[in-house]
Design a protein around this motif. Structure first.
Motif, PDB file in Angstrom:
ATOM      1  N   ALA A   1       4.075   7.199   2.697  1.00 44.21           N
ATOM      2  CA  ALA A   1       4.138   5.985   3.522  1.00 44.21           C
ATOM      3  C   ALA A   1       3.951   4.775   2.624  1.00 44.21           C
ATOM      4  N   VAL A   2       4.718   3.728   2.870  1.00 40.21           N
ATOM      5  CA  VAL A   2       4.598   2.471   2.135  1.00 40.21           C
ATOM      6  C   VAL A   2       4.458   1.350   3.156  1.00 40.21           C
TER       7      VAL A   2
ATOM      8  N   ALA B   1       0.844  -1.190   0.000  1.00 41.82           N
ATOM      9  CA  ALA B   1       0.000   0.000   0.000  1.00 41.82           C
ATOM     10  C   ALA B   1       0.880   1.242   0.000  1.00 41.82           C
ATOM     11  N   ILE B   2       0.496   2.224  -0.806  1.00 46.98           N
ATOM     12  CA  ILE B   2       1.229   3.488  -0.896  1.00 46.98           C
ATOM     13  C   ILE B   2       0.271   4.619  -0.530  1.00 46.98           C
TER      14      ILE B   2
ATOM     15  N   GLU C   1       7.826  -3.456   7.999  1.00 43.92           N
ATOM     16  CA  GLU C   1       6.626  -3.319   7.173  1.00 43.92           C
ATOM     17  C   GLU C   1       6.226  -1.868   6.924  1.00 43.92           C
ATOM     18  N   PHE C   2       6.641  -0.945   7.793  1.00 46.40           N
ATOM     19  CA  PHE C   2       6.219   0.447   7.699  1.00 46.40           C
ATOM     20  C   PHE C   2       7.411   1.308   7.306  1.00 46.40           C
ATOM     21  N   VAL C   3       7.362   1.810   6.058  1.00 45.07           N
ATOM     22  CA  VAL C   3       8.462   2.598   5.508  1.00 45.07           C
ATOM     23  C   VAL C   3       7.961   4.005   5.199  1.00 45.07           C
TER      24      VAL C   3
ATOM     25  N   GLY D   1       7.535   5.889  14.706  1.00 43.65           N
ATOM     26  CA  GLY D   1       7.354   4.450  14.631  1.00 43.65           C
ATOM     27  C   GLY D   1       7.623   3.791  13.302  1.00 43.65           C
ATOM     28  N   ALA D   2       8.232   4.517  12.352  1.00 44.66           N
ATOM     29  CA  ALA D   2       8.579   3.875  11.087  1.00 44.66           C
ATOM     30  C   ALA D   2       9.641   2.807  11.328  1.00 44.66           C
ATOM     31  N   ASP D   3       9.515   1.697  10.634  1.00 41.76           N
ATOM     32  CA  ASP D   3      10.542   0.658  10.734  1.00 41.76           C
ATOM     33  C   ASP D   3      11.790   1.059   9.964  1.00 41.76           C
ATOM     34  N   GLN D   4      11.595   1.831   8.915  1.00 38.65           N
ATOM     35  CA  GLN D   4      12.707   2.309   8.101  1.00 38.65           C
ATOM     36  C   GLN D   4      12.248   3.600   7.435  1.00 38.65           C
ATOM     37  N   ALA D   5      13.157   4.547   7.232  1.00 34.33           N
ATOM     38  CA  ALA D   5      12.788   5.815   6.610  1.00 34.33           C
ATOM     39  C   ALA D   5      13.915   6.292   5.705  1.00 34.33           C
TER      40      ALA D   5
END
Length: 440
Positions: A65-66, A28-29, A75-77, A105-109
């Protein structure tokens, strides 16, 4: 700004639920809003895209957000604006990729300029892309171009997305059912908005200007760190017969009614209240007669917001009561059933009786499923807003009714125990309104 632990958990819960619904082979984008130019090099006050806010709580423009279910790297980028000392001096702090992870709370950015290199990696191996084409037209070519590239690569053995799915078909159905946290925000927004309406009733009087009343309302919002959820309508006399009147610049006259449609927004969640009352504090005979018809429709329609009832029932109920009232007042002639069938009431009542309410004043979610009105479920929030509008000079109508515009709107939460009115803090019965004004 940093998300509270409670807010972080709420956003995380929503993301996990969306990923569960779209499935493990999808991605999802969700883009954030852009700043909107007001005049030349100045901008309107920034308001985050509701879908993006719902899932992330990230307050900055331009981010993307992806969500990638099951991804090992997280899962949350988030793709965000980079930290920039000069920009932050002029326009305010930025979180940057580090802050997106630590504070939101992003897992990666990543920085936004890394989208072209990093997004293909996130889409590779996924079958479906859940994204709303057309809402962010400047981003559409980039995403479709990446998918085309991956499809070319896939001919050499790598999997690539084969389907685009409109994100709102899933996400907006989630947003339709409010969580406890959302209901708490809506209740506070309603309480503050009700207090603002009460203050407006008490300060409005002949000679005061519409914009002064609007200022009183919006001052109350600002005191609670809120802003208007939509353009406030403050229409005195004939202006109340214009449904979306927003000029709000005319003096109030003795003997006129004042219609106020205003609601404050708290952390993205808005109230939506309309009340109509006499500028001089006392309804005259014609005003009271019409008002009582609208009030009866409002109260009866609210009672229909029950789990399992048709979403179309409030409007059907309001139309019948309003039509009967118009006949009783002599504004329509004929049998009620025939007048409803012919939609004769629409010359005096030309809008619907309610709409979904939440992060948007006209909130998301379908009203019909399979061509038929859906059923109410616990956690839905709907406005109930019947009205009657008798424009000046209406043929065949006694002049005593000319220029009377009345709408009464409440926000109602559907619960297992029945409808819960969130906006009861502002009176709507004739005697209660007159008493509040007299106490000023």
């Amino acid at each position: 700004m940093t998300l509270s632990t409670q807010d972080a958990r709420e956003h995380s819960r929503r993301r996990k639920e969306l990923m569960r619904r779209i499935g493990g082979d999808a991605v999802a984008i969700i883009p954030a809003s852009h700043e909107v130019v007001r005049a030349r090099d100045t901008h309107y006050r920034f308001r985050q895209n509701s879908d993006f806010q719902y899932l992330t709580g990230f307050p900055e423009p331009e981010a993307i957000a992806v969500l990638v279910p099951g991804r090992k790297g997280g899962e949350f980028v988030l793709f965000v604006r980079p930290r920039d000392k000069d920009s932050e001096i002029w326009h305010g702090r930025r979180a940057g990729p580090e802050g997106a992870v630590a504070q939101y709370g992003a897992d990666q950015a990543f920085n936004l300029d890394q989208l072209d290199t990093e997004l293909p990696k996130l889409l590779m191996g996924r079958e479906a892309v859940h994204y709303t084409l057309g809402e962010f037209p400047e981003l559409d070519p980039k995403i479709t171009g990446i998918v085309r590239y991956l499809r070319e690569v896939s001919r050499r053995g790598a999997a690539a997305p084969t389907t685009f799915v409109a994100l709102e078909t899933t996400l907006h159905e989630m947003r339709l059912i409010k969580s406890r946290a959302e209901i708490a925000l809506l209740k506070k927004a309603a309480a503050v908005s009700a207090r603002a309406h009460c203050k407006a009733m008490q300060m409005a009087r002949p000679g005061v200007n519409e914009w002064q009343v609007m200022a009183e309302i919006q001052c109350e919002f600002e005191r609670e760190n809120m802003q208007p959820g939509y353009g406030s309508i403050v229409g005195g006399g004939d202006n109340a017969c214009i449904l979306h009147y927003t000029e709000n610049n005319q003096p109030l006259r003795d003997g006129d009614l004042l219609l106020i449609d205003a609601g404050g927004e708290l952390q993205g969640y808005t109230a939506d209240i309309t009340r109509t009352f006499p500028v001089n504090g006392r309804f005259n005979g014609a005003q009271k007669a019409v008002y009582e018809v609208v009030l009866a429709a409002n109260k009866a329609a609210i009672k229909t917001l029950k789990v399992g009832a048709s979403v179309g029932k409030p409007h059907e109920t309001a139309v019948r009561i309003l039509t009967q009232g118009l006949v009783d007042l002599g504004l329509l002639k004929g049998k009620v059933d025939a007048l409803i069938e012919q939609q004769q009431y629409r010359q005096f009542y030309m809008h619907g009786t309610g709409h979904w309410l939440g992060m948007d004043v006209h909130d998301v979610g379908r009203y019909k499923l399979g061509g038929k009105y859906r059923k109410f479920e616990a956690g839905m929030v709907m406005t109930v807003e019947p009205g009657l509008y008798i424009a000046p000079g209406t043929p065949g109508v006694d002049e005593s009714y000319w220029g009377i515009g009345i709408r009464i709107e409440d926000d109602v939460l559907v619960t297992a125990a029945g409808p819960e009115v969130l906006t009861g803090g502002v009176p709507k019965d004739v005697a209660a309104i007159e008493s509040l004004i007299a106490a000023a």
